[in-house]
Design an enzyme around this catalytic site. Structure first.
Site, PDB file in Angstrom:
ATOM      1  N   ARG A 148       0.822  -1.213   0.000  1.00 31.71           N
ATOM      2  CA  ARG A 148       0.000   0.000   0.000  1.00 31.71           C
ATOM      3  C   ARG A 148       0.859   1.268   0.000  1.00 31.71           C
ATOM      4  O   ARG A 148       0.397   2.339  -0.339  1.00 31.71           O
ATOM      5  CB  ARG A 148      -0.987  -0.026   1.181  1.00 31.71           C
ATOM      6  CG  ARG A 148      -2.008   1.094   1.115  1.00 31.71           C
ATOM      7  CD  ARG A 148      -3.257   0.922   1.975  1.00 31.71           C
ATOM      8  NE  ARG A 148      -3.181  -0.082   3.000  1.00 31.71           N
ATOM      9  CZ  ARG A 148      -2.639   0.080   4.213  1.00 31.71           C
ATOM     10  NH1 ARG A 148      -2.135   1.249   4.561  1.00 31.71           N
ATOM     11  NH2 ARG A 148      -2.622  -0.914   5.073  1.00 31.71           N
ATOM     12  N   TYR A 207     -15.377  16.833 -15.474  1.00 37.30           N
ATOM     13  CA  TYR A 207     -15.806  15.429 -15.523  1.00 37.30           C
ATOM     14  C   TYR A 207     -16.968  15.193 -14.549  1.00 37.30           C
ATOM     15  O   TYR A 207     -16.926  15.606 -13.393  1.00 37.30           O
ATOM     16  CB  TYR A 207     -14.621  14.528 -15.179  1.00 37.30           C
ATOM     17  CG  TYR A 207     -14.853  13.065 -15.433  1.00 37.30           C
ATOM     18  CD1 TYR A 207     -15.050  12.585 -16.722  1.00 37.30           C
ATOM     19  CD2 TYR A 207     -14.876  12.162 -14.377  1.00 37.30           C
ATOM     20  CE1 TYR A 207     -15.266  11.237 -16.952  1.00 37.30           C
ATOM     21  CE2 TYR A 207     -15.080  10.809 -14.609  1.00 37.30           C
ATOM     22  CZ  TYR A 207     -15.279  10.353 -15.896  1.00 37.30           C
ATOM     23  OH  TYR A 207     -15.490   9.025 -16.120  1.00 37.30           O
ATOM     24  N   ASP A 236      -7.675  18.591 -14.715  1.00 38.07           N
ATOM     25  CA  ASP A 236      -7.808  17.242 -15.238  1.00 38.07           C
ATOM     26  C   ASP A 236      -7.415  17.315 -16.712  1.00 38.07           C
ATOM     27  O   ASP A 236      -8.141  17.884 -17.528  1.00 38.07           O
ATOM     28  CB  ASP A 236      -9.270  16.786 -15.067  1.00 38.07           C
ATOM     29  CG  ASP A 236      -9.516  15.372 -15.598  1.00 38.07           C
ATOM     30  OD1 ASP A 236      -8.713  14.891 -16.418  1.00 38.07           O
ATOM     31  OD2 ASP A 236     -10.531  14.771 -15.197  1.00 38.07           O
ATOM     32  N   LYS A 241      -7.034   6.040 -20.028  1.00 37.65           N
ATOM     33  CA  LYS A 241      -7.344   6.532 -21.361  1.00 37.65           C
ATOM     34  C   LYS A 241      -6.090   6.523 -22.248  1.00 37.65           C
ATOM     35  O   LYS A 241      -5.570   5.463 -22.520  1.00 37.65           O
ATOM     36  CB  LYS A 241      -7.987   7.910 -21.247  1.00 37.65           C
ATOM     37  CG  LYS A 241      -9.078   8.008 -20.146  1.00 37.65           C
ATOM     38  CD  LYS A 241     -10.296   7.167 -20.442  1.00 37.65           C
ATOM     39  CE  LYS A 241     -11.280   7.046 -19.289  1.00 37.65           C
ATOM     40  NZ  LYS A 241     -11.721   8.301 -18.672  1.00 37.65           N
TER      41      LYS A 241
END
Ligand SMILES: *Cc1c(COP(=O)(O)O)cnc(C)c1O
Length: 420
Positions: free
Chosen positions: A84, A137, A209, A234
């Site tokens: 983690r 978004y 973003d 993406k």
């Protein structure tokens, strides 16, 4: 817990993969985006003299003895501890992305939304305020308006492109200005220098973003933006086969987000990090082709009698074309267009296309097509969609790396068939 970054101590090159911090790049100096995409962030040589970056597929890391553990906690040695808190394959992917973006530091997450939500939680706290532009978004706006707002954090939404409204919305408690550029699905462009200047003048962090542009087409940090976020799912991954997200910015800002990620846990999987490194090898080639294909598709659509409007920043008719030209190398792989018809007419066009798959997402080598009114906004009524600017006749086309002539011929036959 993650340690402070060690000052460039002596490490054998083969040991680099064991480092918990980004590996030293094998190549240094100002390199172009293609060279950086292939070699950036990767140590030379790699463990076992592997040419490819190995996947360190482990949840935890062993210590030789108690002293090593103590040295680790004292920050005297640089190594990994637990999955983690970081993974060597992840660190290489991060170093490559940081090199591409021209950022001090990068942190990867399990998804783009994990990156955005963790970054915002790290920046905001009770009693603070955040401003978001209205065509950011949808899930980011939803997170701010429905989740963050439950924790005593106030959220203002302002129209994208209205810089006076943006500035007027800033209060003494404002900590962040959040926007996207280019935006989904209309490819609206934020003037990055202006956005950054407003943030700087009011001592408020600016967050962009940049998923639709990628660092190949736009590097917001160079315009003074504080934090860039990407859905690496993406264009960065580029092959529609991984989920990941990234935040990039100053060491100080990214370290704060890293500390929260160590607790909140939305970490990238080592295999996804490997796929990202692998996918990024062809990043510059893919972007060049996707920019060119999208431009060709946009120009074809703009001249088609069944097409009402085309939203692509590479077209001189785009309202922010001049801003885009100033701050972008290319205009990206997503073309949105409205057909002269209703919801059903647009669906007929989508269904008649043979090359693009009908699917959410964008940026991969395969072309994808979708009708936002049905794909992302299905639960809303036509009126509710119109209120947020989503027309029933709108189609979003994520242009892949196929041959532009084939994509255009396919769209031509689909438009003919849909309107026959
Ligand atoms: C896809 C996307 C996201 C979210 O990324 P995930 O990897 O799907 O979580 C955020 N912003 C933009 C612009 C996107 O296209």
């Amino acid at each position: 817990m993650p340690r402070r970054r060690r000052q460039d101590k002596d490490v054998e090159p083969g040991e680099r993969m064991a480092a918990s911090e980004p590996a030293e790049p094998g190549l240094r100096g100002p390199l172009g985006p293609s060279t950086t995409a292939v070699h950036g962030g990767e140590p030379r040589p790699k463990p076992a003299h592997s040419l490819a970056t190995p996947i360190v597929q482990t949840a935890t890391y062993s210590f030789a003895n108690t002293q090593e553990l103590i040295d680790h906690f004292e920050g005297k040695i640089d190594r990994v501890e637990y999955g983690r808190y970081g993974n060597p394959t992840q660190r290489i992917a991060e170093a490559k992305l940081a090199a591409l973006e021209g950022a001090d530091d990068c942190l990867l997450f399990a998804s783009g939304m994990a990156a955005m939500t963790t970054a915002l939680f790290a920046i905001l706290s009770r009693g603070t305020h955040v401003v978001v532009t209205d065509d950011s978004y949808r899930r980011t706006r939803q997170f701010l308006n429905q989740t963050v707002s439950r924790f005593g954090i106030e959220v203002s939404t302002v129209p994208a492109g209205d810089y006076d409204a943006l500035e007027d919305a800033i209060r003494p408690t404002t900590r962040a200005l959040v926007s996207e550029s280019p935006t989904n699905p209309y490819n609206r462009i934020m003037d990055l220098a202006r956005f950054a200047e407003i943030g700087r003048r009011h001592r408020v962090k600016t967050v962009i973003d940049g998923t639709f542009a990628t660092p190949y087409n736009q590097r917001p940090l160079e315009f003074g933006i504080d934090l860039v976020m990407h859905s690496a799912t993406k264009f960065l991954g580029g092959h529609n086969d991984l989920l990941a997200g990234a935040v990039l910015g100053s060491r100080e800002l990214v370290d704060g987000i890293r500390s929260l990620q160590a607790v909140s846990g939305a970490v990238v999987d080592p295999f996804a990090a490997y796929l990202l490194v692998r996918g990024l090898k062809t990043f510059a080639l893919r972007m060049e082709r996707q920019n060119a294909n999208a431009q060709a598709v946009a120009e074809f659509l703009a001249g088609h009698p069944r097409v009402e409007a085309v939203h692509y920043a590479g077209l001189p008719s785009h309202p922010q074309h001049e801003i885009a030209k100033k701050q972008m190398r290319g205009y990206g792989g997503v073309v949105s267009f409205e057909v002269r018809g209703d919801l059903a007419a647009a669906s007929r066009v989508v269904d008649a296309c043979r090359i693009p798959y009908i699917a959410s997402s964008l940026g991969g080598v395969e072309s994808l097509i979708e009708q936002p009114a049905i794909m992302s906004f299905y639960e809303l009524t036509t009126e509710e969609r119109l209120a947020i600017g989503i027309k029933d006749s709108l189609i979003r086309y994520s242009v892949g790396i196929e041959d532009a002539d084939d994509l255009i011929a396919d769209l031509a036959q689909a438009l003919d068939k849909a309107f026959a």
